[in-house]
Write a protein that holds these residues in place. Structure first.
Motif, PDB file in Angstrom:
ATOM      1  N   ALA A 183       0.274  -1.245  -0.069  1.00  0.00           N
ATOM      2  CA  ALA A 183       0.200   0.299   0.029  1.00  0.00           C
ATOM      3  C   ALA A 183       0.820   1.625   0.393  1.00  0.00           C
ATOM      4  O   ALA A 183       0.808   2.180  -0.606  1.00  0.00           O
ATOM      5  CB  ALA A 183      -0.649  -0.232   0.818  1.00  0.00           C
ATOM      6  N   GLY A 184       1.945   0.991   0.599  1.00  0.00           N
ATOM      7  CA  GLY A 184       2.706   2.132   0.951  1.00  0.00           C
ATOM      8  C   GLY A 184       3.832   2.741   0.140  1.00  0.00           C
ATOM      9  O   GLY A 184       4.495   3.970  -0.147  1.00  0.00           O
ATOM     10  N   LEU A 185       4.569   1.942  -0.716  1.00  0.00           N
ATOM     11  CA  LEU A 185       5.376   1.540  -2.013  1.00  0.00           C
ATOM     12  C   LEU A 185       4.864   1.477  -3.079  1.00  0.00           C
ATOM     13  O   LEU A 185       5.366   2.685  -4.405  1.00  0.00           O
ATOM     14  CB  LEU A 185       6.354   0.962  -1.946  1.00  0.00           C
ATOM     15  CG  LEU A 185       7.105   1.423  -0.935  1.00  0.00           C
ATOM     16  CD1 LEU A 185       8.826   0.178  -0.703  1.00  0.00           C
ATOM     17  CD2 LEU A 185       8.033   2.522  -0.017  1.00  0.00           C
ATOM     18  N   LEU A 211      13.616  10.496   1.764  1.00  0.00           N
ATOM     19  CA  LEU A 211      13.020  11.082   0.457  1.00  0.00           C
ATOM     20  C   LEU A 211      12.858  10.213  -0.639  1.00  0.00           C
ATOM     21  O   LEU A 211      12.494  10.273  -1.398  1.00  0.00           O
ATOM     22  CB  LEU A 211      13.436  12.467   0.212  1.00  0.00           C
ATOM     23  CG  LEU A 211      13.278  13.328  -0.302  1.00  0.00           C
ATOM     24  CD1 LEU A 211      11.730  14.173   0.689  1.00  0.00           C
ATOM     25  CD2 LEU A 211      13.410  14.950   0.078  1.00  0.00           C
ATOM     26  N   PHE A 212      14.536   9.886  -1.136  1.00  0.00           N
ATOM     27  CA  PHE A 212      14.172   8.619  -2.598  1.00  0.00           C
ATOM     28  C   PHE A 212      13.354   7.611  -2.177  1.00  0.00           C
ATOM     29  O   PHE A 212      13.035   7.130  -2.929  1.00  0.00           O
ATOM     30  CB  PHE A 212      16.363   8.591  -2.760  1.00  0.00           C
ATOM     31  CG  PHE A 212      16.179   7.302  -4.050  1.00  0.00           C
ATOM     32  CD1 PHE A 212      15.935   8.111  -4.998  1.00  0.00           C
ATOM     33  CD2 PHE A 212      16.037   6.099  -3.603  1.00  0.00           C
ATOM     34  CE1 PHE A 212      16.228   7.344  -5.698  1.00  0.00           C
ATOM     35  CE2 PHE A 212      16.332   5.639  -4.604  1.00  0.00           C
ATOM     36  CZ  PHE A 212      16.431   6.191  -5.724  1.00  0.00           C
ATOM     37  N   VAL A 213      13.815   6.794  -1.217  1.00  0.00           N
ATOM     38  CA  VAL A 213      12.294   5.786  -0.844  1.00  0.00           C
ATOM     39  C   VAL A 213      10.704   6.599  -0.958  1.00  0.00           C
ATOM     40  O   VAL A 213      10.098   6.084  -1.548  1.00  0.00           O
ATOM     41  CB  VAL A 213      12.541   5.445   0.934  1.00  0.00           C
ATOM     42  CG1 VAL A 213      11.011   4.549   0.904  1.00  0.00           C
ATOM     43  CG2 VAL A 213      13.833   4.719   0.560  1.00  0.00           C
ATOM     44  N   LEU A 214      10.658   7.840   0.037  1.00  0.00           N
ATOM     45  CA  LEU A 214       9.085   8.570   0.040  1.00  0.00           C
ATOM     46  C   LEU A 214       9.211   9.007  -1.891  1.00  0.00           C
ATOM     47  O   LEU A 214       7.868   9.066  -2.476  1.00  0.00           O
ATOM     48  CB  LEU A 214       9.292   9.951   0.148  1.00  0.00           C
ATOM     49  CG  LEU A 214       9.338   9.953   1.770  1.00  0.00           C
ATOM     50  CD1 LEU A 214       9.303  10.993   2.379  1.00  0.00           C
ATOM     51  CD2 LEU A 214       8.012   9.404   2.489  1.00  0.00           C
ATOM     52  N   LYS A 215       9.883   9.381  -2.899  1.00  0.00           N
ATOM     53  CA  LYS A 215       9.488   9.392  -4.264  1.00  0.00           C
ATOM     54  C   LYS A 215       9.347   8.470  -4.573  1.00  0.00           C
ATOM     55  O   LYS A 215       7.781   8.878  -5.809  1.00  0.00           O
ATOM     56  CB  LYS A 215      10.800   9.465  -5.251  1.00  0.00           C
ATOM     57  CG  LYS A 215      10.684  10.058  -6.395  1.00  0.00           C
ATOM     58  CD  LYS A 215      12.410  10.437  -6.957  1.00  0.00           C
ATOM     59  CE  LYS A 215      13.260   8.723  -6.953  1.00  0.00           C
ATOM     60  NZ  LYS A 215      12.714   7.721  -8.206  1.00  0.00           N
ATOM     61  N   SER A 216       9.080   7.290  -4.579  1.00  0.00           N
ATOM     62  CA  SER A 216       8.325   6.343  -5.044  1.00  0.00           C
ATOM     63  C   SER A 216       7.238   5.666  -4.028  1.00  0.00           C
ATOM     64  O   SER A 216       6.591   3.870  -4.820  1.00  0.00           O
ATOM     65  CB  SER A 216       9.403   5.097  -5.943  1.00  0.00           C
ATOM     66  OG  SER A 216       9.910   4.389  -4.393  1.00  0.00           O
ATOM     67  N   GLY A 217       6.743   6.366  -3.020  1.00  0.00           N
ATOM     68  CA  GLY A 217       6.139   5.614  -2.480  1.00  0.00           C
ATOM     69  C   GLY A 217       4.651   6.449  -2.338  1.00  0.00           C
ATOM     70  O   GLY A 217       4.194   7.202  -3.325  1.00  0.00           O
ATOM     71  N   VAL A 243       1.273  14.316   4.211  1.00  0.00           N
ATOM     72  CA  VAL A 243       2.793  14.603   5.081  1.00  0.00           C
ATOM     73  C   VAL A 243       2.625  14.172   6.105  1.00  0.00           C
ATOM     74  O   VAL A 243       4.172  13.636   6.179  1.00  0.00           O
ATOM     75  CB  VAL A 243       2.464  16.142   5.491  1.00  0.00           C
ATOM     76  CG1 VAL A 243       1.725  16.642   7.088  1.00  0.00           C
ATOM     77  CG2 VAL A 243       3.613  17.414   6.203  1.00  0.00           C
ATOM     78  N   ARG A 244       1.725  13.422   6.567  1.00  0.00           N
ATOM     79  CA  ARG A 244       2.265  12.136   7.679  1.00  0.00           C
ATOM     80  C   ARG A 244       3.161  11.422   7.153  1.00  0.00           C
ATOM     81  O   ARG A 244       3.857  10.973   7.972  1.00  0.00           O
ATOM     82  CB  ARG A 244       1.017  12.277   8.116  1.00  0.00           C
ATOM     83  CG  ARG A 244       0.322  11.241   7.824  1.00  0.00           C
ATOM     84  CD  ARG A 244      -0.892  10.656   8.366  1.00  0.00           C
ATOM     85  NE  ARG A 244      -2.287   9.646   7.725  1.00  0.00           N
ATOM     86  CZ  ARG A 244      -1.838   7.758   8.171  1.00  0.00           C
ATOM     87  NH1 ARG A 244      -0.662   7.601   8.672  1.00  0.00           N
ATOM     88  NH2 ARG A 244      -1.855   7.028   7.088  1.00  0.00           N
ATOM     89  N   HIS A 245       3.353  11.239   6.409  1.00  0.00           N
ATOM     90  CA  HIS A 245       4.407  10.062   5.617  1.00  0.00           C
ATOM     91  C   HIS A 245       5.477  10.407   5.822  1.00  0.00           C
ATOM     92  O   HIS A 245       6.272   9.865   5.080  1.00  0.00           O
ATOM     93  CB  HIS A 245       4.059   9.072   4.270  1.00  0.00           C
ATOM     94  CG  HIS A 245       3.140   8.058   4.918  1.00  0.00           C
ATOM     95  ND1 HIS A 245       2.145   7.350   4.334  1.00  0.00           N
ATOM     96  CD2 HIS A 245       2.209   7.534   6.201  1.00  0.00           C
ATOM     97  CE1 HIS A 245       1.094   5.997   4.718  1.00  0.00           C
ATOM     98  NE2 HIS A 245       1.130   6.657   5.838  1.00  0.00           N
ATOM     99  N   ALA A 246       5.212  12.226   5.599  1.00  0.00           N
ATOM    100  CA  ALA A 246       6.867  12.771   4.774  1.00  0.00           C
ATOM    101  C   ALA A 246       7.480  13.590   6.991  1.00  0.00           C
ATOM    102  O   ALA A 246       8.061  13.693   6.885  1.00  0.00           O
ATOM    103  CB  ALA A 246       7.179  13.578   3.923  1.00  0.00           C
TER     104      ALA A 246
END
Length: 662
Positions: A312-314, A384-390, A396-399
């Motif tokens: 779900a997250g990625l 932040l690189f991992v978040l890029k594909s998430g 904002v809470r996941h960041a």
């Protein structure tokens, strides 16, 4: 100019800042209801403490749930017997009923808020002490002041959710790791390991920092020059692995050192671990998850949650999303998280981070900070690189793990200003803090805060529809308005707001759809007449089931991001959604009525053909009934309206090809 702060003064100021942050949070969130997820975490935590059973809500690690569950169990919480859950919705229904219907939800809310203020307050203090160790007292205090002003932090301080704890713990682990991998002293190594283990137990985003610290520690152990009398490279490597092993040991301890989620030998999740891993699209991720299970690297409930996070997250959710005023399918563009941080942080705080970044890149900071600062920014960039594909549905809470790192930049800018002879630097930093306070501190309900870039808090929903807009905290206002204005008329309103049915029942709210036999005619009507209680996300533009009529209408009342409309409106999107919901109920009932489901879904597709998945459901029904040509026609319509997602379109094309040739 050197700036020293005595320990007594440092502790006093730190407690003032942390206490002020908690007081501000208590005042500005005092009217907030539970978020959509809190009841899920609370009941699960009580079950962990009282039953040592981890079957409920395995998608999140247990740290926060154990903390709140211990507090509630000690002060009184009735938990009914656990049972086998058939799916996630069944599990959520059970936990919501336990909190809202079998306990006093106001008392549960009050006690859980106190527990979370204590936990997050302690984590802020621990982070400050780590920063003092790495960068000195001034940077530490300025960083905590930054976090105390930030409205997103204020909104998360009292909620029973995992985002702020994992952010503070991960940042603390990285800061202490930066100290540990520079001096290689056992106290630093031990504290880094403890913080990292607790971060792993808070949320499944922490493994990013686990891997980062492991790789960074090994690199520094091998390549940093060895001074006389210092540890050998081999011993340094052993210390790095000791940090990682200690973190895993703490994670196992949070599950009471049990691999199984319950006392029985069989799995008892709402969906088996094997199926959960099979849901993951990436073969590489499936291999890693399978290997973790076979090797018992972590408890089974943790691996189940990790698989859920990856899926779900990625890999994303098949939803319509509005970001920066544009529509996207499943996830927003790669720059979503930097962008959402830019509009969620007060502009004054953003200015401080920019100044800190310029000072660091220009090498205007103390030389002894170079290694720990590089370790910190490396962690921030890696995450932040991992978040890029998430997935971006949570906003904002996941960041949130990025915010402490940004705050450190602000702390460094403050240090440089206060230790400088130039009045201009002091003025700029003072102005930035003042501007941030003016923008953010007066805002009640800080969860809804957006800065001036998108027109402020009142207009954020026009540009975004993620969970950073609202997550169900306006339930109390909705209930008050219902009882004062709607209930005396005997009207049943349309409610489209993200709170659990159990909360609606606990607040004695009736709503359209509670009794389908009573409400079906109104739900099927092309024009809706009456009162609508609608969330801002439901008004925002959509790829399908859009409601432009509501955006053009004037609400009769507004409570933040909860809107109240009254009158008669023709809303094809709402009609299509209602018909789809009724059709799905018929199709997947215990005794399916495919003919009725087909009729409802066909009407839904006619009301709004852009919802491609309605055509897929119709095609499936036609296929079950042996109507091949009609099924092909509906799959073709699904392909016509499907978004430009390769995997989705490919699966529809494959179905059409199979049906055409077999």
């Amino acid at each position: 100019m050197h700036f020293e702060i005595r320990l007594r003064i440092f502790i006093s100021l730190l407690l003032v800042f942390v206490g002020g942050a908690i007081l501000r949070s208590a005042l500005t969130t005092r009217l907030d209801s539970f978020t959509l997820d809190e009841a899920y975490h609370i009941a699960a935590g009580v079950s962990y403490v009282q039953r040592a059973d981890f079957r409920v809500n395995p998608e999140h690690p247990p740290l926060v749930k154990l903390w709140v569950g211990s507090f509630l169990s000690a002060t009184g919480f009735h938990l009914g017997p656990l049972r086998v859950f058939h799916d996630k919705l069944d599990e959520r229904r059970f936990t919501a009923e336990e909190v809202y219907l079998h306990n006093d939800p106001n008392s549960v809310r009050r006690r859980s808020r106190i527990a979370m203020w204590v936990l997050n307050g302690l984590l802020l203090v621990a982070f400050a002490l780590a920063l003092r160790r790495a960068f000195g007292a001034l940077v530490s205090l300025a960083t905590i002041l930054f976090l105390a002003i930030d409205p997103t932090v204020a909104a998360h301080l009292p909620v029973v959710m995992t985002d702020l704890p994992v952010a503070l713990l991960s940042a603390t682990a990285v800061v202490m790791g930066a100290c540990a991998f520079r001096l290689w002293k056992w106290p630093d190594l031990a504290w880094s390991s403890v913080a990292l283990g607790l971060a792993l137990g808070a949320k499944h985003s922490a493994p990013v920092f686990f891997l980062y610290l492991g790789l960074t520690g090994c690199a520094l152990a091998l390549f940093l020059p060895r001074s006389e009398g210092a540890d050998s490279r081999l011993l340094r490597m052993a210390k790095v692995f000791g940090v990682l092993a200690g973190a895993l040991l703490i994670l196992w301890g949070l599950y009471f050192f049990h691999f199984r989620e319950s006392s029985g030998p069989a799995e008892i999740f709402n969906r088996s671990l094997e199926e959960k891993i099979a849901d993951v699209g990436s073969p590489a991720y499936r291999f890693v998850l399978g290997a973790m299970t076979a090797a018992h690297v972590a408890p089974r409930a943790y691996i189940w949650g990790f698989a859920d996070t990856v899926h779900a997250g990625l890999e994303g959710r098949a939803i319509s999303q509005l970001a920066f005023g544009r529509l996207y399918y499943a996830r927003a563009p790669w720059y979503f998280f930097p962008g959402v941080l830019a509009v969620k942080l007060p502009l004054g705080l953003s200015l401080l981070t920019v100044l800190g970044g310029i000072l660091f890149l220009g090498r205007h900071l103390p030389r002894e900070w170079t290694t720990p600062a590089c370790v910190l920014w490396g962690a921030a960039i890696c995450f932040l690189f991992v978040l890029k594909s998430g997935a971006t549905y949570a906003g904002v809470r996941h960041a949130l793990p990025e915010v402490p790192f940004l705050a450190v930049l602000g702390g460094m800018a403050s240090y440089k200003a206060l230790t400088s002879h130039k009045l201009s630097r002091k003025t700029i930093v003072a102005f930035a803090f003042l501007a941030a306070c003016i923008s953010a501190v007066p805002v009640l309900r800080p969860w809804e805060y957006y800065n001036e870039i998108v027109g402020g808090t009142a207009k954020g929903y026009l540009y975004f529809d993620d969970e950073g807009v609202d997550l169900g905290q306006r339930g109390k206002e909705m209930a008050d308005y219902y009882h004062a204005v709607i209930q005396p008329t005997g009207e049943v309103p349309l409610v489209n707001y993200p709170i659990q049915p159990a909360e609606r029942k606990a607040r004695d709210i009736d709503w359209l759809g509670l009794d389908v036999s009573r409400d079906e005619n109104r739900m099927n009507s092309p024009a809706f007449s009456g009162t609508m209680l609608i969330s801002a996300q439901s008004i925002a533009r959509k790829l399908w089931w859009d409601a432009p009529e509501l955006r053009a209408a004037k609400p009769v009342a507004r409570f933040g991001n909860l809107f109240v409309f009254s009158g008669t409106l023709r809303m094809s999107g709402k009609l299509a959604r209602n018909l789809y919901g009724l059709g799905i109920r018929k199709e997947y009932a215990e005794k399916p009525d495919l003919e009725a489901a087909e009729h409802l879904l066909r009407e839904s597709a006619q009301a709004d053909p852009s919802a491609f998945f309605v055509h897929i459901e119709l095609g499936n029904i036609y296929l079950k009934r042996g109507l091949r040509d009609q099924a092909l026609q509906e799959y073709g319509a699904a392909l016509q309206y499907a978004p430009s997602d390769h995997v989705m379109r490919q699966s529809i094309e494959d179905q059409i090809r199979r049906l055409s040739t077999q």
